[in-house]
Design a protein around this motif. Sequence first.
Motif, PDB file in Angstrom:
ATOM      1  N   THR A  12      32.092  40.660  47.576  1.00 37.94           N
ATOM      2  CA  THR A  12      32.281  40.406  46.269  1.00 37.94           C
ATOM      3  C   THR A  12      31.163  40.940  45.454  1.00 37.94           C
ATOM      4  O   THR A  12      30.258  41.692  45.926  1.00 37.94           O
ATOM      5  CB  THR A  12      32.199  38.937  46.099  1.00 37.94           C
TER       6      THR A  12
ATOM      7  N   SER B 170      37.211  39.072  44.936  1.00 38.57           N
ATOM      8  CA  SER B 170      37.421  39.178  46.550  1.00 38.57           C
ATOM      9  C   SER B 170      38.014  40.675  46.687  1.00 38.57           C
ATOM     10  O   SER B 170      38.101  41.303  45.790  1.00 38.57           O
ATOM     11  CB  SER B 170      38.281  38.181  46.902  1.00 38.57           C
TER      12      SER B 170
ATOM     13  N   GLU C 221      41.489  40.992  45.177  1.00 34.50           N
ATOM     14  CA  GLU C 221      41.283  41.011  43.696  1.00 34.50           C
ATOM     15  C   GLU C 221      40.912  42.526  43.414  1.00 34.50           C
ATOM     16  O   GLU C 221      41.512  42.945  42.444  1.00 34.50           O
ATOM     17  CB  GLU C 221      40.417  40.103  43.236  1.00 34.50           C
TER      18      GLU C 221
ATOM     19  N   THR D  54      52.503  35.882  43.337  1.00 32.72           N
ATOM     20  CA  THR D  54      51.179  35.978  44.028  1.00 32.72           C
ATOM     21  C   THR D  54      50.459  37.169  43.375  1.00 32.72           C
ATOM     22  O   THR D  54      49.297  36.799  43.038  1.00 32.72           O
ATOM     23  CB  THR D  54      51.438  36.352  45.851  1.00 32.72           C
TER      24      THR D  54
ATOM     25  N   THR E   3      49.287  35.661  40.100  1.00 26.47           N
ATOM     26  CA  THR E   3      48.270  34.613  40.144  1.00 26.47           C
ATOM     27  C   THR E   3      46.876  35.246  40.361  1.00 26.47           C
ATOM     28  O   THR E   3      45.926  35.101  39.756  1.00 26.47           O
ATOM     29  CB  THR E   3      48.655  33.816  41.490  1.00 26.47           C
ATOM     30  N   HIS E   4      46.966  36.586  41.002  1.00 25.26           N
ATOM     31  CA  HIS E   4      45.539  37.181  41.324  1.00 25.26           C
ATOM     32  C   HIS E   4      45.256  37.739  40.053  1.00 25.26           C
ATOM     33  O   HIS E   4      43.868  37.774  39.852  1.00 25.26           O
ATOM     34  CB  HIS E   4      45.931  38.218  42.462  1.00 25.26           C
ATOM     35  N   ARG E   5      46.040  38.137  39.473  1.00 22.59           N
ATOM     36  CA  ARG E   5      45.678  39.117  37.989  1.00 22.59           C
ATOM     37  C   ARG E   5      45.174  37.902  37.090  1.00 22.59           C
ATOM     38  O   ARG E   5      44.287  38.391  36.451  1.00 22.59           O
ATOM     39  CB  ARG E   5      47.056  39.736  37.334  1.00 22.59           C
ATOM     40  N   PHE E   6      45.813  36.745  36.920  1.00 24.00           N
ATOM     41  CA  PHE E   6      45.363  35.818  35.967  1.00 24.00           C
ATOM     42  C   PHE E   6      43.985  35.349  36.545  1.00 24.00           C
ATOM     43  O   PHE E   6      43.052  35.296  35.647  1.00 24.00           O
ATOM     44  CB  PHE E   6      46.183  34.645  36.440  1.00 24.00           C
ATOM     45  N   ASN E   7      43.848  35.254  37.773  1.00 26.50           N
ATOM     46  CA  ASN E   7      42.244  34.798  38.125  1.00 26.50           C
ATOM     47  C   ASN E   7      41.383  35.986  37.987  1.00 26.50           C
ATOM     48  O   ASN E   7      40.241  35.737  37.682  1.00 26.50           O
ATOM     49  CB  ASN E   7      42.429  34.738  39.910  1.00 26.50           C
ATOM     50  N   ILE E   8      41.726  37.153  38.106  1.00 25.07           N
ATOM     51  CA  ILE E   8      40.778  38.380  37.822  1.00 25.07           C
ATOM     52  C   ILE E   8      40.201  38.211  36.263  1.00 25.07           C
ATOM     53  O   ILE E   8      39.220  38.272  36.107  1.00 25.07           O
ATOM     54  CB  ILE E   8      41.412  39.790  38.074  1.00 25.07           C
TER      55      ILE E   8
ATOM     56  N   LYS F 258      40.512  35.694  34.282  1.00 23.18           N
ATOM     57  CA  LYS F 258      39.579  34.635  34.072  1.00 23.18           C
ATOM     58  C   LYS F 258      38.110  34.851  34.781  1.00 23.18           C
ATOM     59  O   LYS F 258      37.336  34.529  33.755  1.00 23.18           O
ATOM     60  CB  LYS F 258      40.192  33.488  35.054  1.00 23.18           C
ATOM     61  N   LYS F 259      38.120  35.591  35.786  1.00 24.71           N
ATOM     62  CA  LYS F 259      36.603  35.648  36.208  1.00 24.71           C
ATOM     63  C   LYS F 259      35.782  36.689  35.107  1.00 24.71           C
ATOM     64  O   LYS F 259      34.694  36.429  35.183  1.00 24.71           O
ATOM     65  CB  LYS F 259      36.922  36.041  37.702  1.00 24.71           C
TER      66      LYS F 259
END
Length: 226
Positions: A158, A164, A167, A193, A196-201, A203-204
């Motif tokens: 990371t 991750s 990601e 899926t 969701t990963h793109r949204f999380n990226i 957001k981070k």
Amino acid sequence: MSKITVLLADDHILVRNGIKAMLEADEDIIVVGEADNGVQAVQRVHELQPDLTIMDIRMPEMNGLEACETIRKKNENTKVVMLSMHDTEDYVLESLRVGAWGYLLKDTDRVEFIKALKQINNGIRYYSGAVSNILAKQLLGKGANGVRVNEIVDSGGTDVYGLSKREKQILGLVINGKHNKEIADVLEKSIRTIETHRFNIMKKLGVNNAVDMINKAMRENLLQNT
């Protein structure tokens, strides 16, 4: 709804006149001022506080890149859009470094030009197609240690943002121009899926769209080995 106010900065009056006529043919845009060198552009931005400044790169006294950086350091509210006939890598990357919100080529057609300005005014960065390719190539090219990014993406671990391994894989594919369905096919995952990963990226990274995600990844070398 108020019109988008624009300042034109170019040392060729014929170019300014042509751009002004093109922009003011659109009912949502008005040109509020002009400048023929970088120093004057900085002054006019401070005086007029336009929404957007269209800035030629090569101008006397102070070039467009220097003017853009000065405007950013003065915390002016205007968003600078670089305009050039050159799509060289040095110009493009330097424009990104000094804080330009977009980079358009002088042969950009009217439809794309207007679309770009409205998008930038709404807080979304814009780069002409050829320019986007340069950004992607730079980000996916070799880092200073000679290791390719697409090798690093699969290396696991990371970073400071907590991305991750998966990601980073998806981020690399997005930068390479892949859409969600194509990414899903490559990784053998569902489209939901990947979404969701793109949204999380995003957001981070603290960004709201793919362009800003790519810009931040390049600016901070997120996919290069550290």
